[in-house]
Motif scaffolding. Sequence first.
Motif, mmCIF file in Angstrom:
data_model
loop_
_atom_site.group_PDB
_atom_site.id
_atom_site.type_symbol
_atom_site.label_atom_id
_atom_site.label_comp_id
_atom_site.label_asym_id
_atom_site.label_seq_id
_atom_site.Cartn_x
_atom_site.Cartn_y
_atom_site.Cartn_z
ATOM 1 N N THR A 40 -0.907 -58.692 81.842
ATOM 2 C CA THR A 40 -0.345 -57.950 80.700
ATOM 3 C C THR A 40 -1.432 -57.236 79.897
ATOM 4 O O THR A 40 -1.142 -56.706 78.820
ATOM 5 N N GLU A 41 -2.689 -57.260 80.378
ATOM 6 C CA GLU A 41 -3.792 -56.626 79.664
ATOM 7 C C GLU A 41 -4.458 -55.598 80.567
ATOM 8 O O GLU A 41 -4.279 -55.576 81.792
ATOM 9 N N PRO A 69 3.552 -50.435 76.198
ATOM 10 C CA PRO A 69 4.842 -50.496 76.901
ATOM 11 C C PRO A 69 5.084 -49.250 77.731
ATOM 12 O O PRO A 69 4.588 -48.174 77.418
ATOM 13 N N VAL A 70 5.852 -49.422 78.811
ATOM 14 C CA VAL A 70 6.174 -48.305 79.694
ATOM 15 C C VAL A 70 7.476 -47.674 79.219
ATOM 16 O O VAL A 70 8.533 -48.325 79.179
ATOM 17 N N CYS A 71 7.398 -46.398 78.806
ATOM 18 C CA CYS A 71 8.569 -45.693 78.282
ATOM 19 C C CYS A 71 9.260 -44.919 79.395
ATOM 20 O O CYS A 71 8.654 -44.574 80.412
ATOM 21 N N VAL A 100 5.169 -48.150 70.199
ATOM 22 C CA VAL A 100 6.614 -48.389 70.326
ATOM 23 C C VAL A 100 7.246 -47.190 71.019
ATOM 24 O O VAL A 100 6.914 -46.034 70.713
ATOM 25 N N CYS A 101 8.162 -47.429 71.973
ATOM 26 C CA CYS A 101 8.862 -46.348 72.669
ATOM 27 C C CYS A 101 10.002 -45.832 71.798
ATOM 28 O O CYS A 101 10.872 -46.612 71.361
#
Length: 365
Positions: free
Chosen positions: A169-170, A182-184, A194-195
């Motif tokens: 996660t890094e 995060p993957v948008c 933030v997405c």
Amino acid sequence: MTITGRMALVMLAVSILSYGLSGTSFAQTCGPEEVIVAGECVPAFDEKPHPLNLKTNAKIYTDGATLTITGKIPTLSDFLQDVTIIIKTPTGDIAGVGQVSHAADGSFTYTTVTQGQKWKVAGDYEILAHYGSTQKDSIKIDFEGGEGIVAPPPSKGTPPPPEPECKSTEQLVNGKCVPKPPVCTSNQVLVDGVCKDKEPEPEPEPEPEPEPEPEPVCGPGTVLKNGICVVAETEKPRGGGCLIATAAYGTEMAQQVQFLREVRDNTLLSTESGTSFMTGFNDIYYSFSPTIADWERENPAFREAVKAFITPMVSTLSIMTLADQGSEEQVLFLGISVIALNLGIYIAAPAVVAIKVRKHLKLRK
């Protein structure tokens, strides 16, 4: 006199004689040009060359950079003479030679460009300068290499520390593990981690196509480059100066000096054989020419003798103008002809005259 008085007198005489003998035995004799300093013989005169306080406008240079050399002469000569500058490559070859005049206070400035056939090898280049026979100085610069030179591999040393292993996660950023963003989706955009949904973009109005601007007309001495008129670059001079001929004829603008420079740059250096010849010739010529040039400026009679000596050689070099520029065969053939002609003028002809004079003297006897 009592016995005690006589004994004291004898001891005093023995002490005086022993002091005189010891002083004589330990006396030190020095040479005619030495003096005693702290009980040792040292030279009475210590001639050391006076530095010229050389400085450069930088320490590291790249290909095509401007190299400016400044300095100041501590003691000016009564004769009008220039400062000679010689630049040597790390392999000992001569990268450039020049002469520059000094101001009334002894300061001087010499400018050149770190570019040419000799400015290729990377490393320390040595700059030598001398004024007369005792005022000399040198300085080194770091040249990073010319066209076609591959930089040397980095020196072996302590290996860099291993990069840290990050979690799934890094991610690694600047040597540190930080959380992955995060993957948008395609309809979202990342804002402050933030997405967020994208706002509909208004349809852009079509812009009118601009009319092409006419190209500017450049004046004489300028050329069009990237749509702008700039000053046309002139070809940089190749090779060093003709030190002996310049000192003999008094100026670099003399007709004979200009002729020698044209033969070298336009005829010899236009071919591979001529370039190889000039490379070997320069290594020998610039090893003694600064000294000869200084003698010419200090002695007018010697200058006139050198001028008379080199005038026939300058005249024979006019044969080289018959060669077409870049023609290896013509330059090689005419070059050999000029060498043979000068051997006949300076060696064969004097030898024939000497033999005839010797025979004539024998017949008279």
